[in-house]
Design an enzyme around this catalytic site. Structure first.
Site, PDB file in Angstrom:
ATOM      1  N   HIS A   1       0.683  -1.319  -0.048  1.00 30.74           N
ATOM      2  CA  HIS A   1      -0.152   0.056  -0.082  1.00 30.74           C
ATOM      3  C   HIS A   1       0.680   1.377   0.053  1.00 30.74           C
ATOM      4  CE1 HIS A   1       0.897  -0.264   4.285  1.00 30.74           C
ATOM      5  NE2 HIS A   1       0.661   1.182   4.409  1.00 30.74           N
TER       6      HIS A   1
HETATM    7  C1  UD1 Z   1      -2.097   5.822   5.489  1.00 31.92           C
HETATM    8  C2  UD1 Z   1      -0.591   6.377   6.139  1.00 31.92           C
HETATM    9  C3  UD1 Z   1       0.401   5.258   5.922  1.00 31.92           C
HETATM   10  C4  UD1 Z   1      -0.088   3.964   6.634  1.00 31.92           C
HETATM   11  C5  UD1 Z   1      -1.506   3.385   6.185  1.00 31.92           C
HETATM   12  C6  UD1 Z   1      -1.994   2.199   6.943  1.00 31.92           C
HETATM   13  C7  UD1 Z   1      -0.260   8.685   5.480  1.00 31.92           C
HETATM   14  C8  UD1 Z   1       0.425   9.670   5.088  1.00 31.92           C
HETATM   15  N1  UD1 Z   1      -0.382   7.331   5.240  1.00 31.92           N
HETATM   16  O1  UD1 Z   1      -1.747   5.454   3.998  1.00 31.92           O
HETATM   17  O2  UD1 Z   1       1.381   5.459   6.520  1.00 31.92           O
HETATM   18  O3  UD1 Z   1       0.924   2.872   6.479  1.00 31.92           O
HETATM   19  O4  UD1 Z   1      -2.504   4.596   6.167  1.00 31.92           O
HETATM   20  O5  UD1 Z   1      -2.999   1.558   6.271  1.00 31.92           O
HETATM   21  O6  UD1 Z   1      -1.156   8.863   6.601  1.00 31.92           O
HETATM   22  N2  UD1 Z   1      -9.165   4.604   1.220  1.00 31.92           N
HETATM   23  C9  UD1 Z   1     -10.377   3.951   1.460  1.00 31.92           C
HETATM   24  N3  UD1 Z   1     -11.049   3.599   2.493  1.00 31.92           N
HETATM   25  C10 UD1 Z   1     -10.488   3.800   3.683  1.00 31.92           C
HETATM   26  C11 UD1 Z   1      -9.320   4.558   3.645  1.00 31.92           C
HETATM   27  C12 UD1 Z   1      -8.445   4.724   2.459  1.00 31.92           C
HETATM   28  O7  UD1 Z   1     -10.870   3.765   0.068  1.00 31.92           O
HETATM   29  O8  UD1 Z   1     -10.974   3.563   4.556  1.00 31.92           O
HETATM   30  C13 UD1 Z   1      -8.302   4.888   0.154  1.00 31.92           C
HETATM   31  C14 UD1 Z   1      -8.819   6.327  -0.406  1.00 31.92           C
HETATM   32  O9  UD1 Z   1      -8.878   6.184  -1.952  1.00 31.92           O
HETATM   33  C15 UD1 Z   1      -7.635   7.120  -0.071  1.00 31.92           C
HETATM   34  C16 UD1 Z   1      -6.525   6.238  -0.115  1.00 31.92           C
HETATM   35  O10 UD1 Z   1      -7.000   4.717   0.139  1.00 31.92           O
HETATM   36  O11 UD1 Z   1      -7.545   8.248  -0.871  1.00 31.92           O
HETATM   37  C17 UD1 Z   1      -5.271   6.494   0.730  1.00 31.92           C
HETATM   38  O12 UD1 Z   1      -5.801   6.627   2.064  1.00 31.92           O
HETATM   39  P1  UD1 Z   1      -4.942   7.553   3.066  1.00 31.92           P
HETATM   40  O13 UD1 Z   1      -5.605   7.383   4.571  1.00 31.92           O
HETATM   41  O14 UD1 Z   1      -4.724   8.824   2.786  1.00 31.92           O
HETATM   42  O15 UD1 Z   1      -3.408   6.731   3.081  1.00 31.92           O
HETATM   43  P2  UD1 Z   1      -2.975   5.242   3.225  1.00 31.92           P
HETATM   44  O16 UD1 Z   1      -2.497   5.165   1.764  1.00 31.92           O
HETATM   45  O17 UD1 Z   1      -4.089   4.566   3.505  1.00 31.92           O
HETATM   46  N1  UDP Z   2      -3.151  -5.365   9.277  1.00 29.85           N
HETATM   47  C1  UDP Z   2      -4.209  -5.988   9.206  1.00 29.85           C
HETATM   48  N2  UDP Z   2      -4.799  -6.663   8.243  1.00 29.85           N
HETATM   49  C2  UDP Z   2      -4.491  -6.388   6.922  1.00 29.85           C
HETATM   50  C3  UDP Z   2      -3.151  -5.776   6.696  1.00 29.85           C
HETATM   51  C4  UDP Z   2      -2.632  -5.174   7.928  1.00 29.85           C
HETATM   52  O1  UDP Z   2      -4.574  -6.069  10.532  1.00 29.85           O
HETATM   53  O2  UDP Z   2      -5.207  -6.726   5.962  1.00 29.85           O
HETATM   54  C5  UDP Z   2      -2.275  -4.989  10.367  1.00 29.85           C
HETATM   55  C6  UDP Z   2      -1.031  -5.574  10.321  1.00 29.85           C
HETATM   56  O3  UDP Z   2      -1.254  -6.721  11.018  1.00 29.85           O
HETATM   57  C7  UDP Z   2      -0.233  -4.595  11.272  1.00 29.85           C
HETATM   58  C8  UDP Z   2      -0.891  -3.412  10.924  1.00 29.85           C
HETATM   59  O4  UDP Z   2      -2.157  -3.649  10.100  1.00 29.85           O
HETATM   60  O5  UDP Z   2      -0.620  -4.733  12.553  1.00 29.85           O
HETATM   61  C9  UDP Z   2       0.131  -2.685   9.740  1.00 29.85           C
HETATM   62  O6  UDP Z   2      -0.761  -1.594   9.302  1.00 29.85           O
HETATM   63  P1  UDP Z   2      -0.593  -1.137   7.696  1.00 29.85           P
HETATM   64  O7  UDP Z   2       0.372  -2.027   7.092  1.00 29.85           O
HETATM   65  O8  UDP Z   2      -1.656  -0.683   7.302  1.00 29.85           O
HETATM   66  O9  UDP Z   2       0.444   0.098   7.972  1.00 29.85           O
HETATM   67  P2  UDP Z   2       1.976   0.465   8.331  1.00 29.85           P
HETATM   68  O10 UDP Z   2       2.456  -0.406   9.333  1.00 29.85           O
HETATM   69  O11 UDP Z   2       2.744   0.165   7.095  1.00 29.85           O
HETATM   70  O12 UDP Z   2       1.896   2.203   8.709  1.00 29.85           O
END
Ligand code: UD1
Ligand code: UDP
Length: 367
Positions: free
Chosen positions: A202
């Site tokens: 992601h």
């Molecule tokens: C965010 C964090 C990242 C973290 C990740 C965990 C920032 C800058 N990034 O990234 O560090 O590793 O969360 O998962 O804060 N979206 C949905 N549904 C949701 C959430 C997101 O559809 O519930 C989609 C939307 O299209 C959105 C995109 O994902 O624009 C990105 O979501 P965003 O929260 O901005 O960043 P992440 O990539 O999730």
């Molecule tokens: N995780 C989860 N379900 C998923 C993917 C990740 O519960 O489908 C959990 C994972 O076990 C870990 C946390 O989410 O505890 C990591 O979050 P993510 O990968 O979204 O973000 P990051 O750690 O890269 O910021």
């Protein structure tokens, strides 16, 4: 004493679970949810399954560009903090929610506690790196998961308020391991332990660069039917836009993001893990599952130095080779903590505040 915990994204919720439990043993805790993540599988499932208390304030910010999302959160968190008047604010990790919570607290002169401080990838193009650096520089108490994190802060001149507490994700795993045994995910996906590879993907550097994304997805397709891929909504959207979604679904097991209990079972029973997630790299290490990281750098350098994690970048050939043949050494030398990080954080807040070092004085003045 009142403490406000600010969360909004999946990894924030998981880190909050053990910290909230420790905070509530001695303080009044208020949970502020920014709404950065909102899909059931990215949000509610964690509150329902792992017993995180319901948020007291839900700010409903949702998705947007970095500036807009962070700015909206900042304004709304500020309103809540002015109303709630907490003695301390706790933020977790490195998301935009973390940055907004930190800025709101620092500007109101409220004692700021950063959980998972001192992590660095030394890649300023990562949005998370900017968030980490800024949050660390305005925090009063910094809870570091590793010695490396303490050293990183020292190199930037941050020494006051820095503590090696261990990693709260170890606490979270301990908290949830027993209940995760109830998960039926392996049966539901018809998987046998150590006969499948687990992947997550992601990071913006991978999803937003179509060349990198194509290479990684090419590798996933080469690995084939024993690959299980809980797909982040951001990645799903990009794959659909690029017309890669349908063919990927035919070749590997693509599923919705899973809850933490299912995820722990998927991780511990995997033969290998491919990921660009920070948290998943650590969990792979703790479960002693060889990890192939789909990045050129990592903040979790201990896992690589120890030989349990390999940086394959976005090279299709390298990912496939490591997914099939990467064998780590038998032993591990580094640990991420003893599962007591949450309690230590609560101890630190208590002694910091009672020593009179907490911020005070005119802090809630709105102008
Ligand atoms: C965010 C964090 C990242 C973290 C990740 C965990 C920032 C800058 N990034 O990234 O560090 O590793 O969360 O998962 O804060 N979206 C949905 N549904 C949701 C959430 C997101 O559809 O519930 C989609 C939307 O299209 C959105 C995109 O994902 O624009 C990105 O979501 P965003 O929260 O901005 O960043 P992440 O990539 O999730
Ligand atoms: N995780 C989860 N379900 C998923 C993917 C990740 O519960 O489908 C959990 C994972 O076990 C870990 C946390 O989410 O505890 C990591 O979050 P993510 O990968 O979204 O973000 P990051 O750690 O890269 O910021």
């Amino acid at each position: 004493m009142k403490v406000a915990s600010v969360v909004g994204a999946r990894p924030n919720f998981i880190k909050l679970a053990p910290v909230s439990r420790a905070l509530r043993e001695r303080f009044q805790e208020v949970i502020v949810h920014t709404g950065q993540h909102y899909d059931y599988e990215m949000d509610r499932i964690f509150f329902e399954e792992i017993g995180i208390p319901e948020p007291d304030h839900h700010l409903g910010v949702g998705s947007g560009s970095h500036g807009r999302q962070t700015g909206e959160m900042l304004a709304r968190i500020e309103d809540v903090l002015i109303k709630e008047e907490p003695d301390a604010v706790v933020v977790f990790g490195d998301t935009n929610t973390t940055l907004a919570g930190a800025l709101a607290a620092a500007k109101l002169h409220i004692t700021l506690v950063h959980v998972e401080a001192g992590l660095r990838s030394y890649d300023r193009r990562m949005p998370e790196e900017i968030n980490r650096v800024l949050v660390d520089h305005c925090s009063d108490l910094l809870s570091c998961p590793t010695e490396t994190a303490v050293d990183n802060l020292r190199r930037e001149g941050i020494v006051d308020g820095v503590y090696l507490t261990g990693d709260v994700m170890v606490d979270a795993m301990n908290l949830c391991m027993d209940i995760s045994k109830r998960s039926t995910i392996l049966e539901r996906l018809e998987l046998r332990p150590k006969e499948y590879i687990l992947a997550t993907l992601h990071r913006a550097e991978n999803t937003d660069d179509s060349e990198r994304l194509r290479e990684i997805i090419g590798a996933f397709e080469d690995i084939g039917s024993n690959l299980v891929f809980p797909c982040h909504p951001r990645t799903e959207r990009r794959l659909r836009d690029l017309g890669l979604w349908d063919s990927l679904k035919e070749r590997i097991k693509v599923i919705k993001p899973v809850g933490y209990l299912d995820m722990l079972q998927l991780e511990m029973n995997a033969l290998r893990i491919l990921t660009d997630s920070g948290g998943v790299q650590k969990e792979a290490y703790i479960f002693r599952v060889p990890c192939v990281t789909l990045r050129e750098r990592t903040e979790w350098v201990e896992t690589v130095n120890d030989g349990w994690n390999v940086l394959a970048g976005a090279s299709r050939e390298s990912i496939v080779r490591h997914a099939r043949g990467f064998v780590p050494p038998r032993s591990q030398t580094h640990v991420f903590g003893d599962g007591e990080a949450g309690r230590r954080i609560a101890d630190l807040i208590e002694s910091f505040m009672s020593s009179g070092r907490g911020c005070s004085g005119g802090r809630f003045a709105a102008s």
